[in-house]
Structure formats: C-alpha cells, structure tokens
Design an enzyme around this catalytic site. Structure first.
Site, PDB file in Angstrom:
ATOM      1  N   GLU A  76       0.962  -1.164  -0.060  1.00  0.00           N
ATOM      2  CA  GLU A  76      -0.019  -0.159   0.063  1.00  0.00           C
ATOM      3  C   GLU A  76       1.120   1.344  -0.127  1.00  0.00           C
ATOM      4  OE1 GLU A  76      -3.552  -0.151   2.458  1.00  0.00           O
ATOM      5  OE2 GLU A  76      -3.450  -2.138   2.506  1.00  0.00           O
ATOM      6  N   ASP A  77       0.339   2.228  -0.584  1.00  0.00           N
ATOM      7  CA  ASP A  77       0.689   3.631  -0.420  1.00  0.00           C
ATOM      8  C   ASP A  77       2.282   3.913  -0.876  1.00  0.00           C
ATOM      9  OD1 ASP A  77      -1.744   3.352   0.187  1.00  0.00           O
ATOM     10  OD2 ASP A  77      -1.405   4.987   2.042  1.00  0.00           O
ATOM     11  N   CYS A 115      -6.695   4.484  -2.549  1.00  0.00           N
ATOM     12  CA  CYS A 115      -6.782   2.818  -2.507  1.00  0.00           C
ATOM     13  C   CYS A 115      -8.360   2.349  -2.976  1.00  0.00           C
ATOM     14  CB  CYS A 115      -6.530   2.053  -1.277  1.00  0.00           C
ATOM     15  SG  CYS A 115      -7.530   2.934   0.123  1.00  0.00           S
ATOM     16  N   ASP A 276      -0.593  -0.159  -4.455  1.00  0.00           N
ATOM     17  CA  ASP A 276      -1.863   0.328  -5.192  1.00  0.00           C
ATOM     18  C   ASP A 276      -2.152   1.723  -5.401  1.00  0.00           C
ATOM     19  OD1 ASP A 276      -1.746   1.422  -2.457  1.00  0.00           O
ATOM     20  OD2 ASP A 276      -3.658   0.493  -1.913  1.00  0.00           O
ATOM     21  N   HIS A 277      -0.995   2.463  -5.238  1.00  0.00           N
ATOM     22  CA  HIS A 277      -1.034   4.090  -5.730  1.00  0.00           C
ATOM     23  C   HIS A 277       0.497   4.394  -5.395  1.00  0.00           C
ATOM     24  CE1 HIS A 277      -2.175   5.342  -1.868  1.00  0.00           C
ATOM     25  NE2 HIS A 277      -3.126   4.550  -2.185  1.00  0.00           N
TER      26      HIS A 277
END
Length: 665
Positions: A76-77, A115, A276-277
């Site tokens: 994530e992130d 997300c 996810d980004h």
C-alpha cells in the site's frame, strides 16, 4: 485411483492402475500383467491401450498448458521507491531479487491515487469513473450481467484467495473469492488445483509513516525532498520513515516468496508485485500526477510458461510498455487462457490474448473522503496532462486524514506565514484548467507547460486522448454524486450512464468543458445552458460562473439568482456558492438561506448535505451569519452505505471549529 479391465476374447488379461493426473501433468500409470501372454497378444493389447490412452492424455496436456498458478503480492501507498527501480536510498532486497529474474514495468499507473477506487478498477476491469465508483469510500451497484474477474477464474477451476483487503466501491455480484480473509491462502485449495492468490501488506500504508515514536532506519539527513515540499525536519522525518515502511513491505513480500519456494511451486507460478498507488505523502496520495499514480510492477513468468510472456520479456529486464490497473483483470484472465470479456476496458499485456501496446494510460480523481473534486489525467510516458474540471478548488483541500501527517501541517503553516517558494506554494492555491508536465526535465511536476507555445501540439494530443476516453466509457463522474443514484433508480450507474435518455452524456460533457476551461468566449453559451432541461447541464452552467469568480457572477447574475430556485439541489448549491462568494450582501443573504434550508442530512440525504457543507466551507468568514444553525446541525442521518458515515461529521467538525475560533477572536 481407478481400475480398468480390458479383455481379449472374453479373458481378463491385465489390471491397470492410474494415479491422479494433476493439472501440471503429474501422476503415474501402472500396468500389471496377471499371467504370461504370447507376443502376438501382447502387441494386440498394446495397440488397444494406445487407442485408450489417446483419449486421456490430451486432457492432461491441455490442462498443463493453460493453468499456471498466479500469485499477487501487493502493498500500500508507495511508488517505485525501490532498489530495482534505481532508487539507491531504498532498502528492498526481496523485491530486488525477484526483479533480477523477472521484468519490471517502468510506466505502470494505478488509475486512481487512492486505494478504494484503484482497487475497484482492478477487480472490475473497468474504470471506476465509468461505474460510478470513483469517489473515495463509496458504494454503487455492480453493472448488470458482468462479473468481477476472479469469478471467471473460479468458473475455470481456479482456487481464488484474497488475504485480505478488498475496499471495493462496488457491490460484489455474487461470490467472488473462495476465501477472502486474513486466513486466506493458496495452501487451502484442493490437491493439484491451480490457484490465484492475493496477499496484501499494510506495512507501508500512509498511517504508518506518521507513527511516533519510530525506530529510524533511513537517515532523514540523506533523504531527497521533492521541490514541492518545504525542506524542514518534519518533512525529512516523514520521507525517511516512508522509506522505512517500504522496507517492511518488502520483507512481507520476501515471506510470501519463501512460502512459494519451500512448497516447490516457484516454477509453476506467475508472480506479480505491485503497490496500489503512489506514496502516502501529501501531493502523491490523492493527487493524479505521476507522483500519485506511478507504482512498481514486477512480473515473473517461469520458463515453463514462456509462451505467455510478451515479446520484450527478458529476465532482469525492463519494459517501457504503458500499463495501468484497468489492464490487470484482462491480463490475468489472458494468463489463465480465458478470453477477456469484450466489455472490459483495459488491455491484456501478458498471456494468450495479449493486445498491442497502448499509446497512453489514464488517471482520475473524484471526491477524496469529505472533499469534492473532479480531475482527469493522462500520460504517454514522458508527458503528463492534467485536466482540472473544478479549477476553483485548491489542490490542498482540508481532508482530515491527510492533515494527520506532520508534513501536511507544517507545509500549510508555512504557506499561511508566506514562507514557501513558488513551487512549494502551488499546492495551497486554486488550479489552472489544464496542466502539462515533462517528466524528463521536471520529474517533480511543478513547471506547468500548458501555455508554452512549444508544447501546444503535445497538449492538444493528450487532451484529445483524455476526451476520447471520457466519451468511450461514458464517464459518469460529470454528474453530482447524488445523481449517480437518483438517475439510476436502483440500477447501476454504469448502466444508467449507457442510457442516453437517463444520461445525455454529450450535452453534459460539453457543458463541463465550457464551464471549466475558463475561456471568455464560452460565457454566452453557458448562459443559455441555464435553461437546459437536464439538471447536470444546468449544474455545469452554474459551476462555470462560480469558477469565473466576480466576472462570472456579474455576467450571469440574473441566471444565478433564478437558479437558487432550481428543482435540482445541486444546481441551487452551486449558484448559492457563486453568489455568496462573489455577489452583493443581498446575494450572500439569499445564498445562505438556500444553504441552510438544504443542509439537514435527515431531510435531504448525505450527498446534498455534503455539497452544502463544502459550499459553506468555501464561503469562509462569509458563512458566519449562519454559525448558530451550523452549530445546531445534526451529523446523523440515513446513509445508503456505511462507507458514507464519516463525511458529514468531519465537515461539520471543521466548520464548527472555525466558528469557535472566530468567537474567541
């Protein structure tokens, strides 16, 4: 195990035992003769068995050729801040080792810089801006007759497990996973069953980079601070801690790869590693720039499945092919030998059904938690084009969750004190309708080339690509959020969006273009659109005057005043904000009366209430006359899904805190 007893002239000659033939071709065939036979009879028996086995073996061979295991390791992130991407400050040994025998994609975009809409785009194979799911933590019905891609895999015999994050903005159309939980694992499949397994690490999430106290691994003094961030101890601490938590996510990836290797499945399994980004730092997360959308993507395809590789695949190599999250669903189906449905909006870049490379990839931003916005972006790998459809809003809107990061708070404080450089100050100001950045000369995306004479051809090309996609997918993001549901009347926003009688896309899109591009010559056309019979067209006419400030209100005062009585609450709210911010004292009073009337969530619903509170926030000190009404407003009311529950309370808290501060002064 099963027994077969063929006979010759009625006499039993042999007992054949077959072991399980797995999808990967493993098993055994045992022939046991019960008594001696002549050479002639033996030849006859073997001929019979050759004919018999020809009916069995092709099935096993076919299964072997189309059924690789597929493992997704997600985190994530975080952006491509990893050693395999050339970041020498990063410590990511596990993914680096994977990349040494795999291939990395240098231009992978997540489509959304946050997300929920990003993961919704992945699971559906459609842009969230086409399904009504672009808004952060929302919920919409799934398009009729369509499926989330793991459902196709399960129908084909795959065991599909997800450990464990979903966070979809779409209602699941039936059972999607065999197991979606923190206990989900490919080990729980049936013997020999191929699997598609997802493991998500939360170690690098935005929330983790602001945890204090923290044991520092990366030296804050050595971190690179982007030119858009102020170089302060708080910012350096956050960036260094970000690198620390990416290392923790890398360790999780290492554990998953170790499990696969110890089970002897490495050469039977295609592996993806992705995030996810972009990073959880402000102006990356939630921002549809390259900084918010570019992600690492590492793909390993064993030699056993080399026929599924793209032409450019080379172990330890790189691909400059443009890919994005909307491509993931058709790509996994293609790897599994499944023809992707023609309604998917992405393009398979691996597998049996891989397609030609695309010239651009796309991103989007909708509502971010409690704050509304509408941005679309596109890149060709070098240039990034940004289209701001609400240029009257600042980049750094007050989003409660984002302001919990120390960098955000010190950055805003320095802006208020007038101590930022021009590049650092951009984030706290309103936007240009269009932005264009050259990643080659300006990797931090701060030098807007939209007005550069030398770059007009590039801007025009990328603008057309953005407009073409909006038309192709019938982007429903140009509707006020509440109208996604009121127009659909129980159906999905996607299906509503493809019905011209419910959503006259071209008229709405044209009004949005006229309203937001801020060209002076568009004003007469916008004024005429106040009388259109579609409320979304009238909404963009009112927004068009709001974005033009005092000139817009002066030019279209009569139309805006009439719009205060429009049948659509969203038109009334846009007109009230325009008149309240840029009109006379009498206009302000009328505007506040309209906003106070529409504010109750219990009466008008969460979407109207959110729009009202955002408009009152934009009025700033001018909203003081209704402070008492706001203080007395209830934050509770019926919402269509629990995901909408926090937003009205957060907006109310911000407004009430401002009014209390004014009273103390």
């Amino acid at each position: 195990m099963f027994d077969v007893f063929p006979s010759v002239q009625g006499v039993q000659l042999a007992n054949f035992h077959f072991g399980e033939i797995s999808p990967h071709g493993r098993g055994r065939i045992v022939l046991r003769l019960l008594r001696p036979i002549s050479r002639r009879n033996l030849v006859f028996i073997l001929c019979c068995w050759i004919a018999f086995l020809n009916g069995l073996i092709p099935e096993a061979r076919a299964a072997e050729s189309v059924r690789p295991n597929i493992l997704w390791i997600s985190s994530e992130d975080h952006g491509p801040h990893m050693g395999c991407y050339g970041d020498t400050f990063a410590t990511t040994p596990n993914v680096d080792r994977l990349a040494a025998r795999a291939m990395i994609y240098t231009h992978a975009w997540s489509c959304a810089p946050v997300c929920a809409p990003a993961r919704t785009t992945i699971i559906s194979g459609m842009y969230a801006s086409s399904t009504g799911a672009e808004h952060m933590r929302s919920m919409a019905p799934f398009p009729a007759g369509k499926k989330m891609f793991p459902q196709y895999l399960r129908e084909a015999g795959y065991y599909c497990s997800n450990n464990a994050k979903e966070d979809y903005n779409l209602v699941q159309p039936g059972r999607v996973w065999d197991d979606s939980s923190r206990k989900a694992h490919w080990r729980n499949r049936k013997p020999g069953q191929p699997f598609f397994a997802v493991f998500n690490s939360e170690k690098s999430h935005e929330s983790k980079l602001r945890v204090r106290p923290h044991r520092q691994i990366h030296d804050p003094a050595k971190v690179r601070v982007p030119v858009y961030h102020p170089d302060t101890p708080e910012v350096r601490q956050d960036w260094a801690q970000y690198y620390d938590i990416v290392t923790e996510a890398d360790a999780d990836a290492g554990e998953r790869l170790k499990e696969l290797d110890e089970a002897g499945l490495t050469e039977d399994t295609i592996v993806f590693y992705w995030a996810d980004h972009g990073s959880g730092m402000p102006r990356s997360k939630r921002s549809p720039y390259n900084s918010g959308l570019q992600v690492p993507l590492v793909v390993y395809i064993p030699d056993k499945f080399k026929d599924l590789r793209p032409p450019e695949y080379k172990p330890g190599g790189k691909s400059d092919r443009l890919v994005s999250f909307v491509d993931f669903a058709p790509t996994v189906l293609s790897l599994a030998g499944i023809q992707p449905p023609d309604w998917t909006q992405g393009h398979a870049f691996l597998g049996k059904f891989q397609e030609a490379p695309q010239p651009v990839v796309h991103g989007f931003r909708g509502r971010m938690d409690e704050r509304y916005d509408l941005v679309r972006s596109v890149t060709d790998g070098r240039y990034v084009y940004i289209r701001n459809y609400m240029p009257h809003k600042i980049y750094g809107q007050h989003i409660d969750y984002m302001f919990q990061t120390p960098t955000t708070r010190v950055w805003k404080q320095l802006h208020d004190q007038g101590k930022l450089t021009p590049a650092q100050d951009i984030f706290w100001n309103t936007k240009a309708p269009e932005e264009l950045f050259d990643l080659q000369s300006d990797p931090d995306e701060v030098n807007n080339l939209a007005d550069s004479p030398a770059h007009q051809q590039i801007k025009t090309r990328l603008r057309k690509a953005q407009q073409d996609l909006a038309r192709k997918i019938r982007d429903v993001g140009f509707l006020p959020e509440g109208e996604l549901f009121s127009r659909a009347n129980g159906d999905s926003p996607y299906d509503m969006g493809h019905n011209d009688s419910q959503y006259p896309f071209e008229r709405v899109f044209e009004a949005a273009e006229l309203g937001s591009m801020l060209e002076a010559g568009a004003v007469p056309a916008l004024k005429r659109r106040f009388k259109d019979n579609d409320s979304a067209v009238r909404y963009w006419a009112a927004l068009g005057m709001l974005t033009r400030g005092e000139n817009g209100v002066r030019t279209a005062h009569e139309e805006l005043a009439a719009a205060l009585k429009d049948s659509s609450p969203y038109v009334r709210i846009a007109a009230a904000e325009a008149l309240g911010r840029n009109g006379s004292d009498a206009d302000l009073k009328q505007a506040l009366d309209v906003l106070v009337e529409l504010r109750p969530i219990a009466k008008n619903g969460v979407f109207v209430s959110m729009a009202v509170l955002n408009a009152l926030d934009a009025l700033g000190d001018k909203a003081a006359p209704v402070a008492r009404a706001i203080q007395a407003m209830s934050a509770q009311g019926k919402v269509p899904d629990v995901r909408y529950t926090p937003y009205v309370p957060r907006l109310l808290e911000d407004l009430q805190a401002r009014f209390r501060s004014q009273e103390r002064q």
